[in-house]
Write a protein that holds these residues in place. Structure first.
Motif, PDB file in Angstrom:
ATOM      1  N   THR A  12      -3.409  48.107   5.380  1.00 44.75           N
ATOM      2  CA  THR A  12      -4.255  47.082   5.976  1.00 44.75           C
ATOM      3  C   THR A  12      -3.597  46.583   7.256  1.00 44.75           C
ATOM      4  OG1 THR A  12      -5.015  46.348   3.794  1.00 44.75           O
ATOM      5  CG2 THR A  12      -5.300  44.807   5.630  1.00 44.75           C
ATOM      6  N   PRO A  13      -4.295  46.560   8.387  1.00 42.43           N
ATOM      7  CA  PRO A  13      -3.712  45.927   9.576  1.00 42.43           C
ATOM      8  C   PRO A  13      -3.330  44.489   9.235  1.00 42.43           C
ATOM      9  CG  PRO A  13      -5.721  47.110  10.129  1.00 42.43           C
ATOM     10  CD  PRO A  13      -5.650  47.086   8.637  1.00 42.43           C
ATOM     11  N   PHE A  14      -2.135  44.079   9.608  1.00 43.21           N
ATOM     12  CA  PHE A  14      -1.678  42.764   9.169  1.00 43.21           C
ATOM     13  C   PHE A  14      -0.906  42.041  10.263  1.00 43.21           C
ATOM     14  CE2 PHE A  14       1.709  45.739   8.117  1.00 43.21           C
ATOM     15  CZ  PHE A  14       2.875  45.060   8.454  1.00 43.21           C
ATOM     16  N   GLU A  15      -0.741  40.740  10.051  1.00 45.98           N
ATOM     17  CA  GLU A  15       0.044  39.893  10.932  1.00 45.98           C
ATOM     18  C   GLU A  15       1.210  39.308  10.138  1.00 45.98           C
ATOM     19  OE1 GLU A  15      -2.378  36.900  12.691  1.00 45.98           O
ATOM     20  OE2 GLU A  15      -3.903  38.317  13.396  1.00 45.98           O
ATOM     21  N   VAL A  16       2.327  39.123  10.815  1.00 48.00           N
ATOM     22  CA  VAL A  16       3.457  38.406  10.233  1.00 48.00           C
ATOM     23  C   VAL A  16       3.543  37.072  10.963  1.00 48.00           C
ATOM     24  CG1 VAL A  16       5.930  38.422   9.755  1.00 48.00           C
ATOM     25  CG2 VAL A  16       4.649  40.578   9.733  1.00 48.00           C
ATOM     26  N   GLN A  17       3.474  35.982  10.200  1.00 44.16           N
ATOM     27  CA  GLN A  17       3.467  34.654  10.796  1.00 44.16           C
ATOM     28  C   GLN A  17       4.725  33.875  10.417  1.00 44.16           C
ATOM     29  OE1 GLN A  17      -0.239  32.988   9.295  1.00 44.16           O
ATOM     30  NE2 GLN A  17      -1.369  33.782  11.065  1.00 44.16           N
ATOM     31  N   ILE A  18       5.101  32.957  11.291  1.00 43.90           N
ATOM     32  CA  ILE A  18       6.210  32.041  11.022  1.00 43.90           C
ATOM     33  C   ILE A  18       5.739  30.623  11.361  1.00 43.90           C
ATOM     34  CG2 ILE A  18       7.975  33.791  11.465  1.00 43.90           C
ATOM     35  CD1 ILE A  18       8.399  32.553  14.222  1.00 43.90           C
ATOM     36  N   LYS A  19       6.510  29.606  10.931  1.00 46.04           N
ATOM     37  CA  LYS A  19       6.143  28.214  11.196  1.00 46.04           C
ATOM     38  C   LYS A  19       6.627  27.799  12.588  1.00 46.04           C
ATOM     39  CE  LYS A  19       4.298  26.708   7.242  1.00 46.04           C
ATOM     40  NZ  LYS A  19       4.985  25.695   6.430  1.00 46.04           N
ATOM     41  N   ASN A  20       5.760  27.080  13.326  1.00 44.66           N
ATOM     42  CA  ASN A  20       6.173  26.551  14.617  1.00 44.66           C
ATOM     43  C   ASN A  20       6.770  25.150  14.438  1.00 44.66           C
ATOM     44  OD1 ASN A  20       4.010  24.819  14.253  1.00 44.66           O
ATOM     45  ND2 ASN A  20       2.740  25.748  15.857  1.00 44.66           N
ATOM     46  N   GLU A  21       7.061  24.493  15.545  1.00 39.21           N
ATOM     47  CA  GLU A  21       7.688  23.175  15.479  1.00 39.21           C
ATOM     48  C   GLU A  21       6.782  22.137  14.827  1.00 39.21           C
ATOM     49  OE1 GLU A  21       8.854  22.177  19.429  1.00 39.21           O
ATOM     50  OE2 GLU A  21      10.497  23.671  19.489  1.00 39.21           O
ATOM     51  N   GLN A  22       5.491  22.378  14.851  1.00 34.94           N
ATOM     52  CA  GLN A  22       4.546  21.462  14.208  1.00 34.94           C
ATOM     53  C   GLN A  22       4.275  21.848  12.759  1.00 34.94           C
ATOM     54  OE1 GLN A  22       3.775  22.809  17.467  1.00 34.94           O
ATOM     55  NE2 GLN A  22       4.881  20.962  18.156  1.00 34.94           N
ATOM     56  N   ASP A  23       5.085  22.753  12.245  1.00 36.52           N
ATOM     57  CA  ASP A  23       4.974  23.216  10.854  1.00 36.52           C
ATOM     58  C   ASP A  23       3.648  23.923  10.583  1.00 36.52           C
ATOM     59  OD1 ASP A  23       6.400  23.480   8.436  1.00 36.52           O
ATOM     60  OD2 ASP A  23       5.109  21.981   7.481  1.00 36.52           O
ATOM     61  N   LYS A  24       3.119  24.576  11.616  1.00 34.38           N
ATOM     62  CA  LYS A  24       1.898  25.356  11.449  1.00 34.38           C
ATOM     63  C   LYS A  24       2.229  26.842  11.563  1.00 34.38           C
ATOM     64  CE  LYS A  24      -1.265  21.886  13.361  1.00 34.38           C
ATOM     65  NZ  LYS A  24      -1.995  21.645  12.114  1.00 34.38           N
ATOM     66  N   TRP A  25       1.470  27.655  10.835  1.00 32.09           N
ATOM     67  CA  TRP A  25       1.688  29.094  10.874  1.00 32.09           C
ATOM     68  C   TRP A  25       1.184  29.657  12.202  1.00 32.09           C
ATOM     69  CZ3 TRP A  25       4.897  31.118   7.587  1.00 32.09           C
ATOM     70  CH2 TRP A  25       5.001  30.621   6.284  1.00 32.09           C
ATOM     71  N   VAL A  26       2.040  30.423  12.864  1.00 37.70           N
ATOM     72  CA  VAL A  26       1.646  31.100  14.099  1.00 37.70           C
ATOM     73  C   VAL A  26       2.045  32.574  13.993  1.00 37.70           C
ATOM     74  CG1 VAL A  26       1.807  29.060  15.548  1.00 37.70           C
ATOM     75  CG2 VAL A  26       3.831  30.493  15.218  1.00 37.70           C
ATOM     76  N   THR A  27       1.284  33.442  14.664  1.00 32.14           N
ATOM     77  CA  THR A  27       1.529  34.879  14.582  1.00 32.14           C
ATOM     78  C   THR A  27       2.757  35.261  15.400  1.00 32.14           C
ATOM     79  OG1 THR A  27      -0.805  35.357  14.220  1.00 32.14           O
ATOM     80  CG2 THR A  27       0.561  37.163  15.024  1.00 32.14           C
ATOM     81  N   ALA A  28       3.708  35.923  14.741  1.00 32.94           N
ATOM     82  CA  ALA A  28       4.925  36.387  15.412  1.00 32.94           C
ATOM     83  C   ALA A  28       4.882  37.879  15.695  1.00 32.94           C
ATOM     84  CB  ALA A  28       6.150  36.067  14.552  1.00 32.94           C
ATOM     85  N   ALA A  29       4.102  38.625  14.921  1.00 29.23           N
ATOM     86  CA  ALA A  29       4.015  40.081  15.114  1.00 29.23           C
ATOM     87  C   ALA A  29       2.738  40.592  14.477  1.00 29.23           C
ATOM     88  CB  ALA A  29       5.230  40.775  14.511  1.00 29.23           C
TER      89      ALA A  29
END
Length: 393
Positions: A87-104
């Motif tokens: 499945t095409p997928f995204e890897v997300q991490i938390k930003n400074e506002q504690d929200k998930w953002v796409t890293a890869a």
């Protein structure tokens, strides 16, 4: 060597030595991580080391899995092993506002995918791309920042120009009956080797075959025919089995010849080694496809994007004409002094589901995997008879 060249040489050596000394190896920390998701039932299956146990996510916006490292660790890479369908997928991490953002992002169709993060994170979330679809995962792995271990796959696309095509009926046949072919030519000689299978049906067997090929030095993703795993000792009756339509299989093999354009093809015994009909089909189709693949008159809508291709040689296991015997017992630098036979045996160990004690990688006996014959040549008969690539390079 003059003084200037000597100084440049010493400087290059110093830079190389320094970079090597400071190279950091990644540690796997999967067992230390907390695994969570919206659908928690069965999540443990993604870290149990068993390809036959699978976690299927929900198929809505709750389709995700989260890996959280201990406080003193950071996740620098993740490695996903999908079951049956990627499945095409995204890897997300938390930003400074504690929200998930796409890293890869990863869009390959490969069943195994490694993703390295530019910014290591305490937690990572894996979700289907565009929040559409579901995750069907056999295993997930988390690593600290650094160079990933050698067993982690980094696949390239299938070849569009191969030196050698190895055609196997099933996963592990390429090792049991073709012996050291793949370790020697793909690993030691670093030739462009494409591997293809008529039948790789069970999802866990696909993951096993990927592990085995990677261990042999193959880096181009294999081509899978998708025929069901059935058994029949008769060639004609095998073509009559459900899914084993002769025209379909010939189109697949012709497609292999035209798409990866191999110089040489190696496949099974015309008698199916111990009599397996699927092995007989591989040998039969490999021979019939030679003329068809080279003819512009042979067309089908599934071959529309292909151009005719003439292979130069075809070798069949245990074939009596043009008989030759390969030496799989020479020490190989690529494998640290191990032989091609050793490497094939270790790769066979990756096929854990087939480890019944009845099968062994052997260059002796009735199914001697070092014996082959030249079934077709457009470049003349072999003279040395110890190299599939004789007259090619």
């Amino acid at each position: 060597m003059n003084k200037k060249k000597w100084l440049l040489f010493m400087l290059s050596a110093l830079v190389l030595a320094t970079s090597t000394a400071f190279a950091q190896s990644a540690d796997e920390i999967t067992a230390l991580c907390k695994v969570s998701g919206k659908k928690t039932e069965g999540l443990h299956r993604t870290i149990d080391g068993n390809y036959q146990s699978v976690w299927n996510s929900p198929s809505n916006r709750d389709a995700y899995i989260i890996l959280t490292a201990p406080e003193d660790k950071k996740i620098g890479s993740v490695y996903l092993q999908f079951s049956n369908e990627s499945t095409p997928f995204e890897v997300q991490i938390k930003n400074e506002q504690d929200k998930w953002v796409t890293a890869a992002r990863c869009e390959t169709s490969f069943l195994t995918n490694a993703v390295e993060l530019e910014t290591p994170a305490q937690s990572v979330r894996i979700i289907p791309m565009n929040r559409s679809g579901r995750l069907m995962l056999a295993e997930v792995h988390a690593f600290t920042p650094g160079d990933l271990p050698g067993w982690v796959h980094h696949w390239q696309a299938p070849l569009n120009k191969a030196d050698l095509l190895v055609l196997a009926a099933h996963p592990d046949d390429e090792l049991l009956f073709m012996g050291g072919t793949i370790p020697y030519y793909a690993g030691e000689l670093q030739l462009d080797v494409q591997v293809a299978y008529l039948s790789a049906y069970a999802p866990y067997r696909k993951l096993e075959l990927l592990d085995g090929l990677w261990a042999c030095g193959v880096t181009n993703y294999p081509l899978l025919g998708g025929m069901p795993d059935v058994y029949n000792t008769s060639l004609n009756n095998m073509y009559g089995e459900k899914g084993w339509n002769e025209d379909r299989i010939l189109r697949f093999v012709v497609g292999l010849y035209r798409s990866c354009r191999p110089e040489v093809v190696v496949t099974h015994d015309i008698h199916g080694e111990y009599g397996h009909g699927a092995h007989k089909v591989a040998a039969d189709a490999a021979q019939k496809a030679i003329e068809l693949a080279a003819s512009a008159d042979y067309q089908h809508k599934k071959l529309a994007a292909t151009e005719p291709w003439q292979i130069k040689k075809l070798y069949l296991h245990l074939y009596e004409d043009g008989a030759m015997q390969m030496n799989w017992r020479q020490p190989l630098k690529y494998f640290g002094g191990k032989t091609a036979l050793d490497a094939a045996s270790e790769a066979f160990a990756c096929h854990k589901s087939q480890d019944t004690g009845h099968y062994h990688v052997e260059d002796f006996g009735p199914y001697d995997n070092s014996k082959f014959g030249l079934a077709f040549t457009s470049v003349g008969e072999d003279i040395e008879k110890n190299d599939f690539m004789e007259h090619i390079h």
